[in-house]
Design a protein around this motif. Structure first.
Motif, short mmCIF file in Angstrom:
data_model
loop_
_atom_site.label_atom_id
_atom_site.label_comp_id
_atom_site.label_asym_id
_atom_site.label_seq_id
_atom_site.Cartn_x
_atom_site.Cartn_y
_atom_site.Cartn_z
N LEU A 301 0.83 -1.21 0.00
CA LEU A 301 0.00 0.00 0.00
C LEU A 301 0.87 1.26 0.00
O LEU A 301 0.64 2.20 -0.78
CB LEU A 301 -0.93 0.00 1.21
CG LEU A 301 -1.95 1.14 1.22
CD1 LEU A 301 -2.95 0.93 0.10
CD2 LEU A 301 -2.66 1.25 2.55
N PHE A 304 2.35 1.85 -3.29
CA PHE A 304 1.35 2.34 -4.22
C PHE A 304 1.15 3.83 -4.05
O PHE A 304 1.08 4.60 -5.01
CB PHE A 304 0.03 1.61 -4.01
CG PHE A 304 -0.95 1.89 -5.08
CD1 PHE A 304 -0.92 1.15 -6.25
CD2 PHE A 304 -1.87 2.90 -4.94
CE1 PHE A 304 -1.80 1.43 -7.26
CE2 PHE A 304 -2.75 3.17 -5.95
CZ PHE A 304 -2.73 2.44 -7.11
N VAL A 305 1.05 4.24 -2.79
CA VAL A 305 0.83 5.67 -2.52
C VAL A 305 2.04 6.48 -2.98
O VAL A 305 1.90 7.52 -3.63
CB VAL A 305 0.55 5.87 -1.02
CG1 VAL A 305 0.58 7.34 -0.67
CG2 VAL A 305 -0.80 5.27 -0.66
N TYR A 307 4.05 5.75 -5.26
CA TYR A 307 4.08 5.71 -6.72
C TYR A 307 3.20 6.82 -7.30
O TYR A 307 3.50 7.38 -8.35
CB TYR A 307 3.59 4.33 -7.16
CG TYR A 307 3.33 4.17 -8.62
CD1 TYR A 307 4.38 4.21 -9.53
CD2 TYR A 307 2.04 3.97 -9.09
CE1 TYR A 307 4.13 4.05 -10.87
CE2 TYR A 307 1.80 3.81 -10.44
CZ TYR A 307 2.85 3.85 -11.32
OH TYR A 307 2.61 3.69 -12.65
N SER A 308 2.13 7.17 -6.59
CA SER A 308 1.22 8.20 -7.10
C SER A 308 1.68 9.61 -6.77
O SER A 308 1.04 10.57 -7.17
CB SER A 308 -0.18 8.01 -6.51
OG SER A 308 -0.65 6.75 -6.78
N MET A 309 2.74 9.73 -5.99
CA MET A 309 3.16 11.05 -5.55
C MET A 309 4.06 11.68 -6.62
O MET A 309 5.11 11.12 -6.94
CB MET A 309 3.92 10.91 -4.24
CG MET A 309 4.17 12.19 -3.55
SD MET A 309 3.40 12.16 -1.96
CE MET A 309 4.57 13.08 -1.04
N PRO A 310 3.66 12.82 -7.18
CA PRO A 310 4.47 13.42 -8.24
C PRO A 310 5.84 13.81 -7.71
O PRO A 310 5.95 14.33 -6.59
CB PRO A 310 3.70 14.66 -8.65
CG PRO A 310 2.41 14.63 -7.93
CD PRO A 310 2.47 13.61 -6.85
N PHE A 312 7.75 16.19 -8.52
CA PHE A 312 7.99 17.62 -8.27
C PHE A 312 7.39 18.05 -6.94
O PHE A 312 7.89 18.98 -6.30
CB PHE A 312 7.47 18.50 -9.41
CG PHE A 312 6.04 18.30 -9.80
CD1 PHE A 312 5.71 17.49 -10.87
CD2 PHE A 312 5.03 18.95 -9.14
CE1 PHE A 312 4.39 17.32 -11.25
CE2 PHE A 312 3.70 18.79 -9.51
CZ PHE A 312 3.40 17.96 -10.57
N PHE A 313 6.35 17.35 -6.49
CA PHE A 313 5.80 17.64 -5.17
C PHE A 313 6.78 17.18 -4.09
O PHE A 313 7.05 17.91 -3.12
CB PHE A 313 4.44 16.94 -5.04
CG PHE A 313 3.74 17.19 -3.73
CD1 PHE A 313 3.78 18.44 -3.13
CD2 PHE A 313 3.02 16.18 -3.12
CE1 PHE A 313 3.12 18.68 -1.93
CE2 PHE A 313 2.36 16.40 -1.92
CZ PHE A 313 2.42 17.65 -1.33
N THR A 316 9.62 19.65 -3.91
CA THR A 316 9.26 20.89 -3.23
C THR A 316 9.13 20.67 -1.73
O THR A 316 9.54 21.51 -0.93
CB THR A 316 7.94 21.45 -3.81
OG1 THR A 316 7.87 21.13 -5.17
CG2 THR A 316 7.88 22.94 -3.64
N LEU A 317 8.57 19.51 -1.36
CA LEU A 317 8.45 19.20 0.08
C LEU A 317 9.83 19.10 0.72
O LEU A 317 10.06 19.61 1.82
CB LEU A 317 7.70 17.89 0.28
CG LEU A 317 6.19 17.96 0.17
CD1 LEU A 317 5.58 16.58 0.38
CD2 LEU A 317 5.64 18.93 1.21
N ARG A 376 7.54 -1.63 -7.09
CA ARG A 376 6.25 -2.25 -7.40
C ARG A 376 6.42 -3.35 -8.43
O ARG A 376 5.88 -4.44 -8.28
CB ARG A 376 5.26 -1.19 -7.90
CG ARG A 376 4.47 -0.55 -6.78
CD ARG A 376 3.65 0.59 -7.27
NE ARG A 376 2.73 0.26 -8.35
CZ ARG A 376 1.60 -0.41 -8.18
NH1 ARG A 376 1.25 -0.79 -6.98
NH2 ARG A 376 0.84 -0.69 -9.19
N VAL A 380 5.70 -7.37 -7.65
CA VAL A 380 4.74 -8.14 -8.43
C VAL A 380 5.45 -9.30 -9.14
O VAL A 380 5.00 -10.44 -9.13
CB VAL A 380 4.03 -7.23 -9.46
CG1 VAL A 380 3.17 -8.06 -10.39
CG2 VAL A 380 3.19 -6.22 -8.73
N ILE A 434 11.91 18.66 -14.99
CA ILE A 434 11.28 19.27 -13.82
C ILE A 434 12.24 19.29 -12.63
O ILE A 434 12.41 20.31 -11.97
CB ILE A 434 9.98 18.54 -13.49
CG1 ILE A 434 8.98 18.74 -14.63
CG2 ILE A 434 9.39 19.04 -12.19
CD1 ILE A 434 7.64 18.16 -14.39
N THR A 471 17.00 5.76 -26.93
CA THR A 471 15.89 4.93 -26.49
C THR A 471 15.89 3.60 -27.23
O THR A 471 15.75 2.53 -26.62
CB THR A 471 14.54 5.63 -26.74
OG1 THR A 471 14.62 6.95 -26.27
CG2 THR A 471 13.42 4.92 -26.04
#
Lengths: 492, 441
Positions: A301, A304-305, A307-310, A312-313, A316-317, A376, A380, A434, A471
């Protein structure tokens, strides 16, 4: 496998051509005129008189040097009405306007008559010498003459750049009233009359049907794309021979600009990927070892969380918490070195020691971006492998759990993780825009962003093509690594 | 047990599976809340009150259009003043009774008494209807603080919800449209299955070229004119262009029927799969953010254009999933049955095969929405693409980055982005587990 690799490398060529074409198409549509920008950067911006003289010549030479006086591509698809010599017109806005006028009228000859009459008018206007007029007629003040002449000049300038059917008559009206009110402008009467005549000719001799018939005009090898890709055999060597051209911002060779910046971006992404592997592989192993335990569920969990955190946020934090006098001022806010202390003659160790505090937060952010994702995948993949039959067999024959996981499962679960490896090289050339902007790291990301914002398209095309190439190389390397890790995969 | 039920349907089964995942269910409800906030944003955060009683007149300012202008007369019929709804400062009026929106500020309106980053719990000032500067009444307190020019953060967040949801919807709408059609064609036909007479193949390619010429090359100036008048007009002109292109292509296809030569009528196969797969490969080999930033730098700054660009560059994942599903489905019995019944390929693809291929595609769309929102907020964070006067979560976060003392400008917008992305990812993950148990992690 060698044959397979060779075959793959051959497919690179059409793809690279497609990528370079795509970026080329985007960049020729960019607003603004690179020659204007370059000459401005060189400091030759001056008054109207100066512009018409020396700097115009400089611009012409610059245009020739950059190859901007050539047609864009080998051929162009236009309609029958359009001129195939339009590319010779130098000013980008005039060019666009002439194109629009041709579209309205369908008669290129009439349009070029109109254009040359306008240029004549402009020439006549430039000949007007306010001081001479005032000297001849003492009842006039220099201000009034200058103002009237400037206004007239402005109207000519806007006529050269507009094709709007409602605006043009208004401009004519204004110019005529200027002529009526100011006798000293009478030299312009005839040229203006010519302009109006040719303007009417645009519609009298209109051949609009011509705009409905598509044509292809062929320009041959002397074009901008060819010059950029293959060079001209003289001063330009072309991309294929390692010459990326010069930057439109500061006339520096692109190659040296990239070499200056790529090091920091590359080392940052390399370090962070290494760290991310270092963290995520044990997490995957642990999850598989304690599958379905509370710790595993909680970890999944949290991952997962995260992973969703950008990123750039997160960055900045981090700045808010650790580089902020209000909270903890542990690290500097931006840059990679302190210019007041930093000495370029230091040895590597000193440089590293000096830069470490600057780099810790960026490295954390960089690592974070790939770590959550990697963990993640790793988790898996590991769980998937552990539930397979051969692991059950390994357990059944009495192997210890540690040996089962580390020896039998780990190797197979590494497959998906390899894919990420393919992304390192393109990441280095494109930089992480970024993150580099947030921490003011002078790497490729900031460089690329600057060149995009300043329409420095030789740089943009180079970066696109290089990162496309890297690439594809990355994917190829990943595919070959699959075969190394998993003996079942073979490319025969 | 469930499988033996007569009323068993896959949808019901999937929904039952989805409901088992409590976190995902909560996410779904949260998404609903976000949608409601987005829909009712002007009635949640607005400068103008919902209801106001002014000099005996009953007004509903928040529901009126921006341009509305009223002449106000008092109960005796004397003229008092002209009220121009959008520029009137309603807080200064002597309103006898009033109902304010929960957040009495619009996202763009600047409170000049609380400029320079007023903290949420710090000192805030207010000008009352008598013109005195006082400590702010709790009703008008900027509960989440303000930015450098006095714009209310809470209001910006509420209205930012609208933009972020719209970004997800519009860009993924475009991406799904392109991705599903291309993926379906590539997967269904492969490289060998789509056969047509040689002349038809050539004339189709030629027709597409001519269609593009008349639809876009010829109408270049009409299009740019329409787009400069507004996004609505531009879209209509765009649709007209696409229509022209399609009609002309069709005309050439019909024309091909008239030409009868033996060699020209020989069937050739169209390498549909190669076309699409190469396209995907091409787009995938350019870093997406780089491509998007480059295009946004070239075109005009508009939130709509950003959405469109995110959409056109984001279809590859969807196309790959659709293609893979169609490769599986096309050999199943029901597709073969449809074909042996003589249905046209279009009917087989879109009516019979597609509904059975959508489940995994749906998951990839949901993940796509999360990444579209991430990209848009990243762009706004860099100050690219979205115009400066539009307040988005990313642009608010950017303001916070530039002034680290204003922690509220970092925490709240960042959390908004983070929560929204988490919601979409949760829903996507749970629906993947529900729709395709094989992929369960």
């Amino acid at each position: 496998m060698f044959k397979y690799a060779l075959k793959r490398i051959l497919t690179f060529i059409p793809m690279l051509i497609a990528i370079s074409l795509l970026s080329f198409v985007i960049s020729i549509n960019a607003p603004g005129d690179p020659v204007e920008r370059l000459s401005k950067a060189a400091g030759s911006e001056g008054s109207a008189e100066q512009q018409s003289g020396a700097s115009k010549k400089i611009k012409q030479e610059l245009r020739k040097k950059l190859g901007l006086d050539l047609p864009i591509f080998y051929f162009s698809i236009t309609d029958l009405a359009a001129s195939d010599t339009l590319y010779k017109v130098q000013d980008k806005y005039h060019k666009a306007n002439l194109e629009a006028l041709t579209h309205q009228s369908g008669n290129w000859r009439a349009v070029s008559d109109y254009y040359s009459s306008l240029l004549n008018l402009q020439k006549a206007h430039q000949k007007i010498d306010a001081k001479k007029i005032v000297a001849n007629d003492s009842s006039l003040s220099l201000n009034i003459v200058n103002e009237a002449a400037n206004q007239f000049g402005f109207e000519i300038g806007s006529l050269l750049e507009t094709s709007d059917k409602t605006i043009i008559p208004l401009k004519f009206e204004k110019m005529n009233s200027l002529l009526q009110n100011h006798v000293f402008l009478s030299d312009l009467k005839n040229p203006l009359f010519n302009v109006q005549q040719s303007r009417e000719g645009l519609f009298k001799n209109a051949t609009r049907w011509k705009t409905y018939i598509p044509t292809i005009s062929w320009y041959g090898g002397k074009n901008q794309y060819h010059l950029w890709l293959l060079g001209n055999g003289k001063d330009r060597k072309g991309l294929l021979r390692g010459d990326f051209g010069i930057s439109y911002i500061d006339s520096q060779p692109i190659e040296s600009k990239i070499w200056q910046k790529v090091g920091i971006s590359f080392s940052l992404s390399l370090i962070s990927i290494f760290l991310a592997y270092l963290i995520s592989i044990p997490i995957g192993i642990y999850s598989a070892y304690k599958k379905d335990s509370a710790a595993d569920k909680g970890m999944s969990l949290v991952l997962f969380v995260l992973y969703s955190m950008p990123s750039f946020f997160v960055a900045t934090l981090l700045l808010l918490q650790f580089a902020n006098p209000d909270n903890l001022s542990w690290f500097p806010v931006s840059g990679i070195q302190d210019p007041t202390i930093f000495d370029p003659n230091w040895n590597l160790w000193m440089k590293l020691k000096h830069r470490m505090p600057f780099l810790i937060l960026p490295i954390i952010t960089y690592t974070y971006g790939s770590f959550a994702f990697l963990s993640r995948i790793m988790r898996v993949g590991m769980i998937d492998v552990v539930s397979q039959d051969y692991i059950r067999t390994a357990r059944a024959k009495g192997l210890g759990e540690g040996k089962v996981i580390l020896k039998h499962a780990l190797r197979n679960s590494l497959l998906p993780v390899i894919t990420v490896f393919a992304a390192i090289f393109p990441m280095a050339i494109g930089g992480s825009i970024i993150i580099e902007v947030i921490f003011s790291i002078p790497g490729m990301g900031v460089e690329v962003l600057n060149s995009i914002l300043n329409y420095d398209y030789p740089m943009i095309i180079t970066v696109f093509t290089l990162s496309g190439f890297l690439t594809m190389v990355g994917y190829l390397v990943a595919d070959l690594l699959y075969a190394v890790v998993d003996p079942r995969i073979s490319y025969k | 047990m469930q499988n033996t039920n007569e009323n068993f349907s896959f949808k019901k089964y999937a929904w039952a599976q989805f409901k088992k995942n409590k976190i995902a269910l909560v996410s779904l409800y949260l998404l609903l809340v976000l949608v409601i906030i987005a829909l009712f944003a002007p009635y949640i955060a607005n400068d103008r009150p919902l209801y106001a009683e002014y000099e005996g007149n009953t007004l509903y300012p928040a529901f009126a259009s921006d341009t509305r202008t009223d002449s106000i007369h008092n109960s005796k019929g004397d003229f008092i003043q002209v009220l121009q709804y959008d520029i009137t400062d309603w807080r200064q009026l002597d309103l006898t009774s009033v109902i304010w929106t929960p957040i009495p500020y619009s996202p763009g309106s600047m409170d000049r008494y609380n400029r320079d980053y007023a903290a949420p719990s710090g000192k805030q000032r207010f000008k009352n209807s008598d013109g005195e500067i006082i400590d702010i009444p709790s009703k008008f307190r900027h509960k989440l603080g303000t930015d450098g020019i006095g714009r209310d953060l809470a209001s910006g967040l509420i209205h930012g919800t609208r933009i972020s949801l719209m970004v997800g919807l519009v860009s993924m709408g475009i991406a799904s449209f392109i991705g599903i059609i291309l993926g379906a064609l590539a997967g269904f036909f492969g490289d060998t299955k789509l056969k047509m007479p040689r002349i038809k193949y050539w004339l189709t390619i030629f027709g597409v070229f001519m269609g593009l010429f008349y639809g876009f090359g010829q109408r270049k100036y009409i299009l740019s004119q329409a787009f400069s008048e507004g996004i609505g007009d531009g879209m209509i002109a765009m649709l007209a262009s696409i229509g022209v292109a399609i009609v002309i292509t069709m005309l050439f296809r019909i024309l091909s029927k008239a030409i009868q030569f033996e060699w020209l009528n020989k069937e050739v196969s169209v390498p549909m799969d190669t076309f699409v797969s190469r396209g995907i490969e091409l787009l995938n080999s350019i870093p997406r953010l780089l491509l998007i930033i480059t295009i946004t730098a070239v075109v005009e700054r508009s939130i709509w254009i950003v959405m469109i660009i995110i959409g056109i560059t984001g279809w590859t994942g969807i196309a790959r999933f659709t293609r893979a599903e169609f490769l599986r489905i096309r050999s199943l019995e029901f597709v073969q049955a449809a074909e042996s019944l003589g249905y046209s390929s279009i009917r087989t693809i879109f009516k019979h095969a597609l509904p059975n291929a959508l489940a995994p595609v749906f998951v990839s769309i949901a993940f796509g929405i999360a990444s579209a929102i991430l990209i848009e907020s990243g762009l706004s964070f860099l100050g690219i693409g979205v115009p400066d006067d539009i307040v988005t979560w990313g642009s608010l976060l950017n303001l916070g980055r530039q002034n680290l003392e204003a922690w509220w400008l970092i925490i709240y917008p960042g959390m908004a982005i983070f929560i929204t992305i988490t919601i979409y990812n949760m829903i996507a993950e749970a629906s993947r587990d529900a729709l395709d148990p094989r992929l369960k992690s």
